[in-house]
Design an enzyme around this catalytic site. Structure first.
Site, PDB file in Angstrom:
ATOM      1  N   GLY A   1      12.777   8.133  -5.687  1.00  0.00           N
ATOM      2  CA  GLY A   1      11.987   7.495  -4.634  1.00  0.00           C
ATOM      3  C   GLY A   1      10.592   7.262  -5.161  1.00  0.00           C
ATOM      4  O   GLY A   1      10.392   7.025  -6.359  1.00  0.00           O
TER       5      GLY A   1
ATOM      6  N   CYS B   1       6.699   3.884  -7.014  1.00  0.00           N
ATOM      7  CA  CYS B   1       6.791   3.058  -8.223  1.00  0.00           C
ATOM      8  C   CYS B   1       8.209   2.600  -8.560  1.00  0.00           C
ATOM      9  O   CYS B   1       8.476   1.393  -8.555  1.00  0.00           O
ATOM     10  CB  CYS B   1       6.192   3.809  -9.410  1.00  0.00           C
ATOM     11  SG  CYS B   1       4.409   3.991  -9.219  1.00  0.00           S
TER      12      CYS B   1
HETATM   13  P1  NAD Z   1      -2.446   3.495  -3.332  1.00  0.00           P
HETATM   14  O1  NAD Z   1      -1.836   2.766  -2.202  1.00  0.00           O
HETATM   15  O2  NAD Z   1      -2.443   4.990  -3.333  1.00  0.00           O
HETATM   16  O3  NAD Z   1      -3.977   3.024  -3.512  1.00  0.00           O
HETATM   17  C1  NAD Z   1      -4.405   1.710  -3.421  1.00  0.00           C
HETATM   18  C2  NAD Z   1      -5.807   1.723  -2.809  1.00  0.00           C
HETATM   19  O4  NAD Z   1      -6.333   0.400  -2.820  1.00  0.00           O
HETATM   20  C3  NAD Z   1      -5.811   2.182  -1.346  1.00  0.00           C
HETATM   21  O5  NAD Z   1      -6.721   3.250  -1.192  1.00  0.00           O
HETATM   22  C4  NAD Z   1      -6.277   0.937  -0.587  1.00  0.00           C
HETATM   23  O6  NAD Z   1      -7.052   1.250   0.569  1.00  0.00           O
HETATM   24  C5  NAD Z   1      -7.104   0.237  -1.643  1.00  0.00           C
HETATM   25  N1  NAD Z   1      -7.334  -1.180  -1.368  1.00  0.00           N
HETATM   26  C6  NAD Z   1      -6.472  -2.085  -0.873  1.00  0.00           C
HETATM   27  N2  NAD Z   1      -7.078  -3.281  -0.742  1.00  0.00           N
HETATM   28  C7  NAD Z   1      -8.334  -3.136  -1.187  1.00  0.00           C
HETATM   29  C8  NAD Z   1      -9.457  -3.997  -1.297  1.00  0.00           C
HETATM   30  N3  NAD Z   1      -9.365  -5.283  -0.932  1.00  0.00           N
HETATM   31  N4  NAD Z   1     -10.613  -3.504  -1.786  1.00  0.00           N
HETATM   32  C9  NAD Z   1     -10.706  -2.201  -2.141  1.00  0.00           C
HETATM   33  N5  NAD Z   1      -9.688  -1.339  -2.049  1.00  0.00           N
HETATM   34  C10 NAD Z   1      -8.519  -1.795  -1.577  1.00  0.00           C
HETATM   35  O7  NAD Z   1      -1.724   2.943  -4.633  1.00  0.00           O
HETATM   36  P2  NAD Z   1      -1.459   3.730  -6.018  1.00  0.00           P
HETATM   37  O8  NAD Z   1      -0.278   4.617  -5.872  1.00  0.00           O
HETATM   38  O9  NAD Z   1      -2.736   4.279  -6.522  1.00  0.00           O
HETATM   39  O10 NAD Z   1      -1.009   2.499  -6.938  1.00  0.00           O
HETATM   40  C11 NAD Z   1      -1.915   1.512  -7.364  1.00  0.00           C
HETATM   41  C12 NAD Z   1      -1.246   0.677  -8.434  1.00  0.00           C
HETATM   42  O11 NAD Z   1      -0.958   1.506  -9.578  1.00  0.00           O
HETATM   43  C13 NAD Z   1       0.093   0.067  -8.029  1.00  0.00           C
HETATM   44  O12 NAD Z   1       0.238  -1.173  -8.651  1.00  0.00           O
HETATM   45  C14 NAD Z   1       1.104   1.054  -8.581  1.00  0.00           C
HETATM   46  O13 NAD Z   1       2.350   0.453  -8.830  1.00  0.00           O
HETATM   47  C15 NAD Z   1       0.433   1.474  -9.872  1.00  0.00           C
HETATM   48  N6  NAD Z   1       0.820   2.797 -10.368  1.00  0.00           N
HETATM   49  C16 NAD Z   1       0.960   3.843  -9.493  1.00  0.00           C
HETATM   50  C17 NAD Z   1       1.304   5.098  -9.989  1.00  0.00           C
HETATM   51  C18 NAD Z   1       1.513   6.255  -9.051  1.00  0.00           C
HETATM   52  O14 NAD Z   1       2.088   7.253  -9.477  1.00  0.00           O
HETATM   53  N7  NAD Z   1       1.080   6.195  -7.796  1.00  0.00           N
HETATM   54  C19 NAD Z   1       1.483   5.293 -11.372  1.00  0.00           C
HETATM   55  C20 NAD Z   1       1.286   4.215 -12.230  1.00  0.00           C
HETATM   56  C21 NAD Z   1       0.963   2.969 -11.716  1.00  0.00           C
END
Ligand code: NAD
Length: 436
Positions: free
Chosen positions: A257, A260
């Site tokens: 789940g 990602c």
């Molecule tokens: P998340 O949802 O935890 O965080 C995203 C943040 O962006 C949120 O706090 C949101 O409020 C903010 N945001 C949205 N629109 C915005 C705007 N216009 N201006 C400023 N802030 C804004 O997401 P995440 O889990 O950190 O993932 C982010 C990216 O990294 C995704 O593409 C994901 O696939 C990738 N990623 C995630 C992981 C993981 O383990 N979570 C690992 C590697 C890569």
């Protein structure tokens, strides 16, 4: 160096904090005012081991700031990381609207030249579009890709001691700046891999596709073991010693789940389909995983011959994996929905994720602070997430508390004979059921 982070979620907050911890001046920007005001008061929006202490220290020492004001957050920064979400859209493709919106906002608000680095997971070609958006600004900016490989639950170690850093760049100046930024994390000769933005974007998806494929593969083999009287744990050991195969990511379970794997696999399927290609392997990986999320529920239904009305299940583990509070696409939620739909009741425990589940399910289920409290008055125990504290339970206590003396273990935490010795029937994945 002065750094701005756009999007202060799991990736942005961890990256920003670890970069501040090396002496950089970091401003984390987010549009979520509640999240930023919480961070300003020392309240973290997520659970990640070790993160709270690092945020507190770097904040106190003035290297880590938080704001909702984009223009202010960008001021003076050399590098801007885009770390916003790229969720699955209705078509299955990654929704890039936020990535493009923040690229537009950078182009509009930046007062001097920036290196804009896309860290969010994005389909091939996104960096080129971000670069095109930035090129419309009066000031000249550069754009690079730097996919993130951190794992929730071990994010700080993954960020500060990465297996590798991948950068997709168009010019030497960007390469040099990123190499300098990452130097403190690469002191043990970890590779800094330079490639095109397109290859960097693809690398992230291929890594996740490979890992998800391993999980669906071993789950399919586990299901076959159950039908053939083989034991997946013995088989896993038997194959893992082959150096070409290894042990990593070959544990059967209740399905993958998280935020990602599910969406990234579907994004690759969609990328392939846009090019007229059927991603037959990944279509199967996704299909096998969706089916695997139902496996525990099917075992429960089988045990109770389809009659679950009025049964009370203790559920250990709600997060999609241990050491995180993230419940996005968590197999536990699928199970709970199905149990409730069948008329059963759920008493749940998770060390970190209960508040997130409460926000979704409210009082449709009961939340208990300790694992053994959840078991009180339950008919059966179901284990969905392999938190460390579930590994050595008091089986005698479980046997006296569980009315029906049965455990359904979606993570194969125990030697099958151990619960059986206390009179407990034990169902696990890919192994024969042991009768109490
Ligand atoms: P998340 O949802 O935890 O965080 C995203 C943040 O962006 C949120 O706090 C949101 O409020 C903010 N945001 C949205 N629109 C915005 C705007 N216009 N201006 C400023 N802030 C804004 O997401 P995440 O889990 O950190 O993932 C982010 C990216 O990294 C995704 O593409 C994901 O696939 C990738 N990623 C995630 C992981 C993981 O383990 N979570 C690992 C590697 C890569």
């Amino acid at each position: 160096m002065k750094i701005a982070i756009l999007g202060t979620g799991y990736v942005g907050l961890v990256t920003g904090t670890c970069l501040a911890d090396c002496g950089n001046e970091v401003t984390c920007i987010d549009k979520d005012a509640g999240k930023i005001s919480g961070l300003l008061q020392g309240r973290l929006p997520i659970y990640e081991p070790g993160l709270e202490e690092l945020v507190e220290r770097n904040g106190r020492e003035g290297r880590l700031r938080f704001t909702t004001d984009l223009a202010e957050g960008l001021r003076g920064s050399q590098i801007v990381f885009i770390c916003v979400g790229t969720p699955q859209s209705e078509t299955g493709a990654a929704d890039l609207s936020t990535v493009f919106a923040v690229a537009e906002a950078i182009a509009k608000n930046a007062e001097d030249s920036k290196l804009v680095v896309v860290k969010s997971t994005v389909p091939v070609g996104t960096n080129a579009k971000v670069f095109e958006i930035l090129s419309k600004a009066k000031i000249q900016h550069r754009a690079a890709s730097n996919p993130e490989f951190l794992k929730e639950g071990a994010a700080i170690d993954d960020c500060t001691k990465p297996d590798r850093v991948v950068v997709g760049v168009r010019d030497q100046q960007s390469t040099d700046l990123l190499r300098e930024l990452y130097a403190p994390f690469l002191r043990t000769e970890r590779p800094f891999l330079v490639m095109s933005p397109e290859s960097a974007e693809m690398t992230k998806y291929v890594a996740n596709a490979m890992l998800a494929t391993k999980i669906s593969f071993i789950n399919e083999m586990a299901n076959l073991c159950e039908m053939t009287n083989a034991d997946i744990n013995d088989v896993r050991r038997g194959i893992g010693h082959d150096a070409r195969i290894g042990f990593q990511f070959l544990f059967p379970g209740a399905g993958y789940g998280g935020s990602c794997f599910p969406k990234d696999i579907r994004a690759v399927i969609s990328m392939a389909s846009a090019k007229g290609m059927d991603s037959r392997i990944l279509l199967s990986v996704d299909e096998v995983n969706e089916a695997q999320k139902l496996r525990l529920g099917q075992k429960i239904t089988g045990h109770y011959q389809g009659i679950l009305k009025g049964k009370v299940f203790a559920i250990w583990g709600l997060a999609f994996k241990p050491r995180t509070d993230d419940i996005r696409e968590a197999p536990a939620l699928v199970l709970i929905h199905n149990l409730l739909a069948a008329g059963a009741k759920c008493r749940v425990h998770d060390p970190e994720a209960m508040e997130n589940v409460r926000a979704q399910l409210g009082d449709r289920i009961e939340y208990l602070d300790r694992p053994m409290d959840a078991v009180q008055g339950a008919d059966a125990l179901v284990i969905v997430t392999e938190w460390q504290e579930f590994r050595s339970p008091d089986f005698a206590k479980l046997a006296s508390n569980l009315t029906d003396k049965v455990i359904f273990d979606g993570r194969n935490l125990y030697e099958p004979k151990a619960p059986a010795a206390f009179g407990l029937t034990y169902h696990s994945i890919g192994r024969a059921t042991t009768q109490g």
